[in-house]
Design a protein around this motif. Structure first.
Motif, PDB file in Angstrom:
ATOM      1  N   LEU A 195      15.366 -92.223  62.495  1.00 54.07           N
ATOM      2  CA  LEU A 195      15.318 -91.846  63.736  1.00 54.07           C
ATOM      3  C   LEU A 195      16.265 -92.387  64.744  1.00 54.07           C
ATOM      4  O   LEU A 195      16.856 -91.436  65.496  1.00 54.07           O
ATOM      5  N   HIS A 196      16.601 -93.743  64.489  1.00 49.33           N
ATOM      6  CA  HIS A 196      17.439 -94.247  65.460  1.00 49.33           C
ATOM      7  C   HIS A 196      18.868 -93.626  65.162  1.00 49.33           C
ATOM      8  O   HIS A 196      19.715 -93.387  66.397  1.00 49.33           O
ATOM      9  N   ILE A 197      19.352 -93.394  64.109  1.00 52.36           N
ATOM     10  CA  ILE A 197      20.579 -92.877  63.806  1.00 52.36           C
ATOM     11  C   ILE A 197      20.679 -91.313  64.190  1.00 52.36           C
ATOM     12  O   ILE A 197      21.897 -90.981  65.000  1.00 52.36           O
ATOM     13  N   LEU A 198      19.613 -90.565  63.835  1.00 56.61           N
ATOM     14  CA  LEU A 198      19.791 -88.987  64.443  1.00 56.61           C
ATOM     15  C   LEU A 198      19.720 -88.757  65.755  1.00 56.61           C
ATOM     16  O   LEU A 198      20.180 -87.945  66.358  1.00 56.61           O
ATOM     17  N   PHE A 199      18.743 -89.624  66.139  1.00 58.42           N
ATOM     18  CA  PHE A 199      18.714 -89.442  67.874  1.00 58.42           C
ATOM     19  C   PHE A 199      19.648 -89.970  68.501  1.00 58.42           C
ATOM     20  O   PHE A 199      20.014 -89.093  69.752  1.00 58.42           O
ATOM     21  N   ASP A 200      20.626 -90.762  68.141  1.00 56.31           N
ATOM     22  CA  ASP A 200      21.722 -91.079  68.648  1.00 56.31           C
ATOM     23  C   ASP A 200      22.770 -89.881  68.843  1.00 56.31           C
ATOM     24  O   ASP A 200      23.424 -89.607  69.689  1.00 56.31           O
ATOM     25  N   THR A 201      22.682 -89.246  67.462  1.00 52.56           N
ATOM     26  CA  THR A 201      23.855 -88.256  67.263  1.00 52.56           C
ATOM     27  C   THR A 201      23.393 -86.899  68.430  1.00 52.56           C
ATOM     28  O   THR A 201      24.019 -86.324  68.909  1.00 52.56           O
ATOM     29  N   TYR A 202      21.840 -86.928  68.364  1.00 60.33           N
ATOM     30  CA  TYR A 202      21.148 -85.898  69.095  1.00 60.33           C
ATOM     31  C   TYR A 202      21.411 -85.776  70.673  1.00 60.33           C
ATOM     32  O   TYR A 202      21.762 -84.962  71.369  1.00 60.33           O
ATOM     33  N   ALA A 203      21.412 -87.325  71.067  1.00 65.75           N
ATOM     34  CA  ALA A 203      21.661 -87.322  72.338  1.00 65.75           C
ATOM     35  C   ALA A 203      22.845 -87.281  72.929  1.00 65.75           C
ATOM     36  O   ALA A 203      23.175 -86.774  73.990  1.00 65.75           O
ATOM     37  N   ALA A 204      23.895 -87.534  71.880  1.00 62.85           N
ATOM     38  CA  ALA A 204      25.468 -87.166  72.321  1.00 62.85           C
ATOM     39  C   ALA A 204      25.842 -85.546  72.055  1.00 62.85           C
ATOM     40  O   ALA A 204      26.751 -85.092  72.856  1.00 62.85           O
ATOM     41  N   ALA A 205      25.333 -84.884  71.052  1.00 65.73           N
ATOM     42  CA  ALA A 205      25.847 -83.642  70.753  1.00 65.73           C
ATOM     43  C   ALA A 205      24.662 -82.711  70.615  1.00 65.73           C
ATOM     44  O   ALA A 205      24.952 -81.468  70.280  1.00 65.73           O
ATOM     45  N   GLY A 206      23.553 -83.168  70.878  1.00 65.39           N
ATOM     46  CA  GLY A 206      22.475 -82.059  70.800  1.00 65.39           C
ATOM     47  C   GLY A 206      22.037 -81.463  69.263  1.00 65.39           C
ATOM     48  O   GLY A 206      22.633 -82.168  68.317  1.00 65.39           O
ATOM     49  N   PHE A 207      21.100 -80.687  69.470  1.00 62.75           N
ATOM     50  CA  PHE A 207      20.734 -80.238  68.006  1.00 62.75           C
ATOM     51  C   PHE A 207      21.603 -79.743  67.026  1.00 62.75           C
ATOM     52  O   PHE A 207      21.572 -79.462  65.912  1.00 62.75           O
ATOM     53  N   ALA A 208      22.658 -78.995  67.905  1.00 61.65           N
ATOM     54  CA  ALA A 208      23.645 -78.079  67.295  1.00 61.65           C
ATOM     55  C   ALA A 208      24.389 -78.925  66.136  1.00 61.65           C
ATOM     56  O   ALA A 208      24.677 -78.575  65.012  1.00 61.65           O
ATOM     57  N   ALA A 209      24.355 -80.447  66.387  1.00 65.12           N
ATOM     58  CA  ALA A 209      25.239 -81.103  65.360  1.00 65.12           C
ATOM     59  C   ALA A 209      24.115 -81.449  64.204  1.00 65.12           C
ATOM     60  O   ALA A 209      24.899 -82.006  63.086  1.00 65.12           O
ATOM     61  N   LEU A 210      23.031 -81.371  64.117  1.00 67.87           N
ATOM     62  CA  LEU A 210      22.235 -81.273  62.933  1.00 67.87           C
ATOM     63  C   LEU A 210      21.757 -80.152  62.514  1.00 67.87           C
ATOM     64  O   LEU A 210      20.833 -80.052  61.438  1.00 67.87           O
ATOM     65  N   ARG A 211      21.838 -78.963  63.107  1.00 67.53           N
ATOM     66  CA  ARG A 211      21.344 -77.906  62.821  1.00 67.53           C
ATOM     67  C   ARG A 211      21.574 -77.601  61.232  1.00 67.53           C
ATOM     68  O   ARG A 211      20.757 -76.951  60.472  1.00 67.53           O
ATOM     69  N   GLY A 212      22.767 -77.629  60.685  1.00 70.62           N
ATOM     70  CA  GLY A 212      23.395 -77.306  59.169  1.00 70.62           C
ATOM     71  C   GLY A 212      22.264 -78.007  58.418  1.00 70.62           C
ATOM     72  O   GLY A 212      21.772 -77.682  57.421  1.00 70.62           O
ATOM     73  N   ALA A 213      22.151 -79.566  58.547  1.00 70.60           N
ATOM     74  CA  ALA A 213      21.421 -80.237  57.890  1.00 70.60           C
ATOM     75  C   ALA A 213      19.841 -79.822  57.628  1.00 70.60           C
ATOM     76  O   ALA A 213      19.282 -79.817  56.629  1.00 70.60           O
ATOM     77  N   TRP A 214      19.344 -79.189  59.110  1.00 70.01           N
ATOM     78  CA  TRP A 214      18.032 -78.727  59.015  1.00 70.01           C
ATOM     79  C   TRP A 214      17.835 -77.623  58.197  1.00 70.01           C
ATOM     80  O   TRP A 214      16.761 -77.253  57.266  1.00 70.01           O
ATOM     81  N   GLN A 215      18.868 -76.615  58.482  1.00 71.65           N
ATOM     82  CA  GLN A 215      18.966 -75.152  57.591  1.00 71.65           C
ATOM     83  C   GLN A 215      18.795 -75.569  56.195  1.00 71.65           C
ATOM     84  O   GLN A 215      18.457 -74.696  55.444  1.00 71.65           O
TER      85      GLN A 215
END
Length: 269
Positions: A195-215
């Motif tokens: 959570l700590h790692i991914l929320f840092d990414t999310y805060a900086a770049a939004g969900f778009a940065a993690l969308r592919g991993a979710w898909q």
């Protein structure tokens, strides 16, 4: 590193040990039992001291899921915890936040060797179609310009034989997926780390940065689905999620975006 433990067999010291260099980032409250870990943080949020505050309970007597459902938990059978995340002004909260939390749970479980993990929009973790974990995200009422959310997570460790979970025809637990179920302290630390790692990414770049991993883990990718709960059903092919976390369904009328979290997503019959 400060922690507060109330007669629980869960060890706050063990959790902090497993967190390693991230231990100082979290404030822990460990309970043998409470009504709801989400309610604990929503009703009386700790002061903002720069840490992520976490309440973990062996058993919840009034645990809450989405759409007003009760989250079932059993002492020793479930890991149930909530964490309060405060984001900098301008962070993209809440777009896609529950999806990022689900991805963090999956990443932690994949590292333990769990196979067949899938994500069901917007908040369930499945193993080959059976529910293993659930997530409830609640936004904190505005205090200044700092967006904040309580992220509640429940993971089935060892369900009793007579466990009954309403509205869930297929459930599973880690005992069915792994030869050796990890200690709950180690599992909690692993999920908090992700959570700590991914929320840092999310805060900086939004969900778009993690969308592919979710898909990649979308349980309903390219499958017929039915969305209900908003008055009229939507039936179509699930094409994934948008950059803000909205569900995308291709219907006879065209591509529809499903934004509300108060809907039910199921395979179309």
């Amino acid at each position: 590193m400060q922690s507060n433990s109330c007669n629980s067999s869960l060890s706050a010291d063990a959790i902090l040990r497993h967190l390693g260099p991230l231990a100082g980032e979290f404030g822990l409250q460990v309970r043998a039992e409470c009504a709801s870990t989400n309610s604990e943080l929503m009703d009386a949020p700790p002061a903002d001291d720069g840490r992520v505050h976490v309440v973990v309970a062996e058993r919840q007597t009034a645990g809450r899921g989405r759409r007003g459902r009760q989250w079932q938990s059993w002492s020793g059978g479930s890991l149930t915890f909530s964490s309060l995340w405060r984001f900098a002004p301008g962070a993209p909260v809440p777009a896609g936040l529950s999806l990022v939390a689900g991805l963090a749970v999956v990443r932690a479980l994949e590292k333990l060797g769990v196979q067949g993990l899938q994500l069901k929009w917007p908040n369930d973790v499945l193993v080959n179609g059976s529910k293993l974990a659930g997530i409830l995200v609640e936004l904190q009422p505005g205090r200044g310009r700092t967006p904040a959310a309580v992220v509640g997570i429940g993971i089935n460790l060892r369900l009793p034989d007579d466990a009954y979970i309403p509205d869930q025809p297929a459930v599973t637990d880690l005992a069915r997926q792994l030869d050796l179920v990890p200690a709950p302290e180690a599992l909690l630390a692993s999920v908090l780390t992700e959570l700590h790692i991914l929320f840092d990414t999310y805060a900086a770049a939004g969900f778009a940065a993690l969308r592919g991993a979710w898909q990649q883990r979308n349980a309903f990718a390219d499958l017929p689905v039915r969305i209900s709960g908003e008055g009229t059903d939507v039936v179509g092919i699930c094409t994934g999620v948008d950059e803000d976390g909205a569900l995308l369904v291709r219907t006879e009328q065209g591509l529809e975006r499903i934004l509300s979290g108060e809907v039910s997503l199921r395979a179309a019959q």
